[in-house]
Design a protein around this motif. Structure first.
Motif, mmCIF file in Angstrom:
data_model
loop_
_atom_site.group_PDB
_atom_site.id
_atom_site.type_symbol
_atom_site.label_atom_id
_atom_site.label_comp_id
_atom_site.label_asym_id
_atom_site.label_seq_id
_atom_site.Cartn_x
_atom_site.Cartn_y
_atom_site.Cartn_z
ATOM 1 N N ALA A 102 -5.616 6.461 -1.109
ATOM 2 C CA ALA A 102 -5.066 5.998 0.172
ATOM 3 C C ALA A 102 -3.549 5.949 0.070
ATOM 4 O O ALA A 102 -3.008 5.359 -0.867
ATOM 5 C CB ALA A 102 -5.621 4.624 0.538
ATOM 6 N N GLY A 103 -2.870 6.566 1.034
ATOM 7 C CA GLY A 103 -1.416 6.552 1.068
ATOM 8 C C GLY A 103 -0.917 5.633 2.162
ATOM 9 O O GLY A 103 -1.479 5.585 3.261
ATOM 10 N N LEU A 104 0.154 4.890 1.862
ATOM 11 C CA LEU A 104 0.713 3.925 2.808
ATOM 12 C C LEU A 104 1.799 4.588 3.645
ATOM 13 O O LEU A 104 2.676 5.282 3.114
ATOM 14 C CB LEU A 104 1.281 2.711 2.074
ATOM 15 C CG LEU A 104 0.278 1.634 1.625
ATOM 16 C CD1 LEU A 104 -0.790 2.190 0.699
ATOM 17 C CD2 LEU A 104 1.005 0.476 0.952
ATOM 18 N N ASP A 105 1.748 4.361 4.940
ATOM 19 C CA ASP A 105 2.697 4.903 5.904
ATOM 20 C C ASP A 105 4.115 4.443 5.569
ATOM 21 O O ASP A 105 4.355 3.249 5.387
ATOM 22 C CB ASP A 105 2.285 4.387 7.291
ATOM 23 C CG ASP A 105 2.870 5.155 8.453
ATOM 24 O OD1 ASP A 105 3.823 5.919 8.247
ATOM 25 O OD2 ASP A 105 2.366 4.965 9.573
ATOM 26 N N ALA A 106 5.088 5.333 5.475
ATOM 27 C CA ALA A 106 4.878 6.754 5.721
ATOM 28 C C ALA A 106 5.007 7.577 4.430
ATOM 29 O O ALA A 106 4.301 8.541 4.220
ATOM 30 C CB ALA A 106 5.906 7.278 6.729
ATOM 31 N N MET A 107 5.980 7.239 3.571
ATOM 32 C CA MET A 107 6.242 8.111 2.431
ATOM 33 C C MET A 107 5.137 8.064 1.386
ATOM 34 O O MET A 107 5.028 8.961 0.546
ATOM 35 C CB MET A 107 7.594 7.774 1.806
ATOM 36 C CG MET A 107 8.778 8.026 2.734
ATOM 37 S SD MET A 107 8.716 9.622 3.604
ATOM 38 C CE MET A 107 8.692 10.761 2.218
#
Length: 215
Positions: A61-66
């Motif tokens: 899971a990637g956190l917004d935005a970078m």
């Protein structure tokens, strides 16, 4: 694998990061110049993936935005799916929402689609930089609300403070900036010695060349 750059804890690509040139309303540095240089980006991913076991991870899971950039790249390397955790108001499907305090002290909301995964799913959380830990706290709460398990945290660096010490104690933390190194000391002080010689041209990708020119 990329060419050997000497001791892996040297992390040569960290010197490509740019200092803030716009004042206190912005983050104190910009790591994105690592991403534009293919050799730097691949060495970063090599270092992070060397400490990760795909068998312990079901989704990244990637956190917004970078965190989207780092998370999606890690997911592709690990052959796992990718889940974006977004700032509120962006997703057109049902979501769960939490409030969190970001690095600037502002309160914001973040959302994750619901349902995003089956209970028991092991989620690696990825963000570019963990400073105060507020954004990561929101992501952890969203994952756990849906019955997921935080399999670890991956980042370029995690600064040292009471909040992040709790993360290191509770989860597997993988960072390009290694604890106990000069990079960690400088990150904690929010001033890298490499800023003194920073030149954007070092990162430029050009035809026929992927590695940066010398300092």
């Amino acid at each position: 694998m990329t060419a050997d750059k000497g001791p892996r804890d040297d992390r040569w690509y960290l010197s490509l990061m740019s200092p803030n040139t716009k004042g206190p309303n912005f983050a104190w540095l910009d790591p994105t110049s690592i991403y534009i240089n293919s050799e730097a980006f691949n060495d970063l991913l090599d270092d992070l993936c060397a400490e990760l076991d795909a068998d312990d991870i079901d989704v990244v899971a990637g956190l917004d935005a970078m965190g989207f950039v780092l998370g999606a790249a890690l997911a592709a390397r690990l052959k796992r799916g990718f889940l974006p955790i977004r700032k509120a108001g962006k997703l057109c499907v049902d979501t769960d929402k939490v409030s969190y305090g970001n690095y600037s002290g502002r309160t914001q909301d973040m959302e994750m689609r619901t349902p995003a995964f089956a209970p028991g799913t092991r989620v690696l959380l990825a963000d570019q930089w963990v400073e105060t830990g507020g954004t990561m706290d929101g992501a952890i709460r969203l994952v756990e609300r849906q019955g997921g398990t935080v399999a670890g945290i991956a980042t370029i660096t995690m600064e040292d403070n009471d909040k992040t010490a709790g993360y290191r104690a509770a989860y597997k933390v993988v960072s390009a900036v290694l604890p106990g190194t000069r990079w960690q000391t400088e990150a904690n002080a929010q001033s890298l010695s490499s800023f003194q010689t920073y030149a954007a041209e070092r990162t430029f990708p050009t035809a026929g060349r992927t590695s940066p020119p010398g300092p």
